[in-house]
Enzyme design. Sequence first.
Site, PDB file in Angstrom:
ATOM      1  N   ASP A 215       0.745  -1.203   0.160  1.00  6.50           N
ATOM      2  CA  ASP A 215      -0.065  -0.100  -0.118  1.00  6.50           C
ATOM      3  C   ASP A 215       0.940   1.105  -0.048  1.00  6.50           C
ATOM      4  O   ASP A 215       1.917   1.251   0.496  1.00  6.50           O
ATOM      5  CB  ASP A 215      -0.821   0.067   1.341  1.00  6.50           C
ATOM      6  CG  ASP A 215      -1.985   1.076   1.221  1.00  6.50           C
ATOM      7  OD1 ASP A 215      -2.372   1.453   0.197  1.00  6.50           O
ATOM      8  OD2 ASP A 215      -2.579   1.298   2.166  1.00  6.50           O
TER       9      ASP A 215
ATOM     10  N   ASN B 209       1.341   3.257  -2.882  1.00 10.34           N
ATOM     11  CA  ASN B 209       1.909   3.617  -4.277  1.00 10.34           C
ATOM     12  C   ASN B 209       1.284   5.128  -4.651  1.00 10.34           C
ATOM     13  O   ASN B 209       2.022   5.885  -5.310  1.00 10.34           O
ATOM     14  CB  ASN B 209       1.739   2.606  -5.246  1.00 10.34           C
ATOM     15  CG  ASN B 209       2.137   1.378  -4.836  1.00 10.34           C
ATOM     16  OD1 ASN B 209       3.083   1.126  -4.152  1.00 10.34           O
ATOM     17  ND2 ASN B 209       1.586   0.183  -5.661  1.00 10.34           N
TER      18      ASN B 209
ATOM     19  N   THR C 294     -10.579  -7.704  -5.115  1.00 17.82           N
ATOM     20  CA  THR C 294     -11.627  -7.839  -5.694  1.00 17.82           C
ATOM     21  C   THR C 294     -12.448  -6.604  -5.886  1.00 17.82           C
ATOM     22  O   THR C 294     -13.332  -6.295  -6.544  1.00 17.82           O
ATOM     23  CB  THR C 294     -12.394  -8.797  -4.871  1.00 17.82           C
ATOM     24  OG1 THR C 294     -12.515  -8.541  -3.485  1.00 17.82           O
ATOM     25  CG2 THR C 294     -12.287 -10.285  -5.219  1.00 17.82           C
TER      26      THR C 294
ATOM     27  N   ASN D 195     -10.601  -3.533  -6.127  1.00 11.34           N
ATOM     28  CA  ASN D 195      -9.855  -2.594  -6.615  1.00 11.34           C
ATOM     29  C   ASN D 195     -10.434  -2.114  -7.990  1.00 11.34           C
ATOM     30  O   ASN D 195     -10.094  -1.245  -8.799  1.00 11.34           O
ATOM     31  CB  ASN D 195      -8.366  -2.918  -6.935  1.00 11.34           C
ATOM     32  CG  ASN D 195      -7.540  -2.831  -5.699  1.00 11.34           C
ATOM     33  OD1 ASN D 195      -6.642  -3.681  -5.474  1.00 11.34           O
ATOM     34  ND2 ASN D 195      -7.982  -1.822  -4.683  1.00 11.34           N
ATOM     35  N   TRP D 196     -11.349  -3.078  -8.793  1.00  9.49           N
ATOM     36  CA  TRP D 196     -12.030  -2.692  -9.917  1.00  9.49           C
ATOM     37  C   TRP D 196     -12.936  -1.667  -9.742  1.00  9.49           C
ATOM     38  O   TRP D 196     -13.336  -0.827 -10.719  1.00  9.49           O
ATOM     39  CB  TRP D 196     -13.080  -3.722 -10.113  1.00  9.49           C
ATOM     40  CG  TRP D 196     -12.630  -5.158 -10.358  1.00  9.49           C
ATOM     41  CD1 TRP D 196     -12.548  -6.393  -9.556  1.00  9.49           C
ATOM     42  CD2 TRP D 196     -11.613  -5.753 -11.591  1.00  9.49           C
ATOM     43  NE1 TRP D 196     -11.887  -7.174 -10.210  1.00  9.49           N
ATOM     44  CE2 TRP D 196     -11.523  -7.129 -11.290  1.00  9.49           C
ATOM     45  CE3 TRP D 196     -11.397  -4.753 -12.886  1.00  9.49           C
ATOM     46  CZ2 TRP D 196     -10.734  -7.833 -12.532  1.00  9.49           C
ATOM     47  CZ3 TRP D 196     -10.807  -5.706 -13.867  1.00  9.49           C
ATOM     48  CH2 TRP D 196     -10.399  -6.907 -13.457  1.00  9.49           C
TER      49      TRP D 196
ATOM     50  N   GLU E  63       1.983 -12.570  12.738  1.00  9.16           N
ATOM     51  CA  GLU E  63       2.385 -11.328  13.538  1.00  9.16           C
ATOM     52  C   GLU E  63       1.926 -10.261  12.614  1.00  9.16           C
ATOM     53  O   GLU E  63       2.205 -10.414  11.518  1.00  9.16           O
ATOM     54  CB  GLU E  63       3.919 -11.382  13.819  1.00  9.16           C
ATOM     55  CG  GLU E  63       4.245 -12.546  15.013  1.00  9.16           C
ATOM     56  CD  GLU E  63       3.458 -11.991  16.562  1.00  9.16           C
ATOM     57  OE1 GLU E  63       3.423 -10.669  16.843  1.00  9.16           O
ATOM     58  OE2 GLU E  63       2.891 -13.124  17.141  1.00  9.16           O
TER      59      GLU E  63
HETATM   60  C1  FPP Z   1      -2.108   0.174  -3.266  1.00  9.51           C
HETATM   61  O1  FPP Z   1      -1.696   1.378  -3.254  1.00  9.51           O
HETATM   62  C2  FPP Z   1      -1.617  -0.844  -4.286  1.00  9.51           C
HETATM   63  C3  FPP Z   1      -2.303  -1.371  -5.356  1.00  9.51           C
HETATM   64  C4  FPP Z   1      -3.731  -1.392  -5.229  1.00  9.51           C
HETATM   65  C5  FPP Z   1      -1.723  -2.011  -6.465  1.00  9.51           C
HETATM   66  C6  FPP Z   1      -0.485  -2.638  -6.140  1.00  9.51           C
HETATM   67  C7  FPP Z   1       0.111  -3.155  -7.432  1.00  9.51           C
HETATM   68  C8  FPP Z   1       1.347  -3.247  -7.633  1.00  9.51           C
HETATM   69  C9  FPP Z   1       2.466  -3.000  -6.822  1.00  9.51           C
HETATM   70  C10 FPP Z   1       2.040  -3.633  -8.933  1.00  9.51           C
HETATM   71  C11 FPP Z   1       1.910  -5.124  -9.148  1.00  9.51           C
HETATM   72  C12 FPP Z   1       2.867  -5.607  -9.961  1.00  9.51           C
HETATM   73  C13 FPP Z   1       3.534  -6.721  -9.743  1.00  9.51           C
HETATM   74  C14 FPP Z   1       4.582  -7.278 -10.565  1.00  9.51           C
HETATM   75  C15 FPP Z   1       3.113  -7.463  -8.194  1.00  9.51           C
HETATM   76  P1  FPP Z   1      -2.422   2.672  -3.440  1.00  9.51           P
HETATM   77  O2  FPP Z   1      -2.586   3.052  -4.843  1.00  9.51           O
HETATM   78  O3  FPP Z   1      -3.876   2.282  -2.683  1.00  9.51           O
HETATM   79  O4  FPP Z   1      -1.861   3.797  -2.721  1.00  9.51           O
HETATM   80  P2  FPP Z   1      -2.380   4.783  -1.881  1.00  9.51           P
HETATM   81  O5  FPP Z   1      -3.106   4.381  -0.873  1.00  9.51           O
HETATM   82  O6  FPP Z   1      -1.216   5.732  -1.611  1.00  9.51           O
HETATM   83  O7  FPP Z   1      -3.272   5.487  -3.015  1.00  9.51           O
END
Ligand code: FPP
Length: 247
Positions: A27, A29, A73, A75-76, A214
């Site tokens: 989480d 990104n 499920t 995230n769509w 944990e």
């Molecule tokens: C949550 O952060 C992240 C996701 C819903 C997507 C995670 C996907 C990847 C890291 C790419 C997957 C690729 C591979 C190769 C495994 P967020 O977007 O909710 O972050 P935020 O809370 O800061 O908005």
Amino acid sequence: MKKLFAKKNTAIIDKDRLPKHIAIIMDGNGRWAKKRGLARSAGHYAGSERFRSAAKYLQKLGVEHFTVYAFSTENWKRPEDEVSGIFSLLEKYLYEAIDDLKDDNIVLSFWGDLSPLSPKLVELIEQTDRLSAKNDGMHVNICLNYGGRAEIVRAVRSVAEDCASGAIDVSDIDDKLIDSRLYSKNTPPPDLLIRPGGETRISNFLLWQLAYSEMYFTDTLWPDLTDDKLEKIIIDFQQRNRRYGGL
Ligand code: FPP
């Protein structure tokens, strides 16, 4: 007692007491990208790069199972371009994994309902399944269109069907049987769940499997959770006293 990666005056990882299975909710990104004035897709790209590095680090350390939450499920509900961006990153990862699987010796699995995914992605996943079958190194499980409740519903349906057909009796239903109907069958439960990004909830991730795991929550955003930080988290885990409901 074998030890790894000694650093001056700091605690070090006890290699004999490694968590066998580490699970991570990747989480933060989006916020990582926002802080830099970048599009959310850049955050997911950085997150996918961090995932690759973390997998390499944990494999080198000797962790046996590594499970990540890549797409839930729920995230769509995100904008279409963000969803397709995440799937493109997965596709890119799969193309590279197919080339590298033999040398990397990882067993790559995907947990979740793969039926709504594009035929291309499903084909790549099937290809990695076939290649992975020859490997015996660290198991990397990517949860994709995954939800803990949906996984339990799927397991209950499968058990109910066997009861209805007479293949099993109601009295046969126990923990082990339920375990065997989950995506995680044959995998020990996570010893350690890590959630970067500042939230302190499990968000429908591995609801059955996390019973005695944990938990480690940190404000650090996933793309910033370096190998050094992972090392510190594992050391913290090794200082905990796990009682599994006993004394
Ligand atoms: C949550 O952060 C992240 C996701 C819903 C997507 C995670 C996907 C990847 C890291 C790419 C997957 C690729 C591979 C190769 C495994 P967020 O977007 O909710 O972050 P935020 O809370 O800061 O908005």
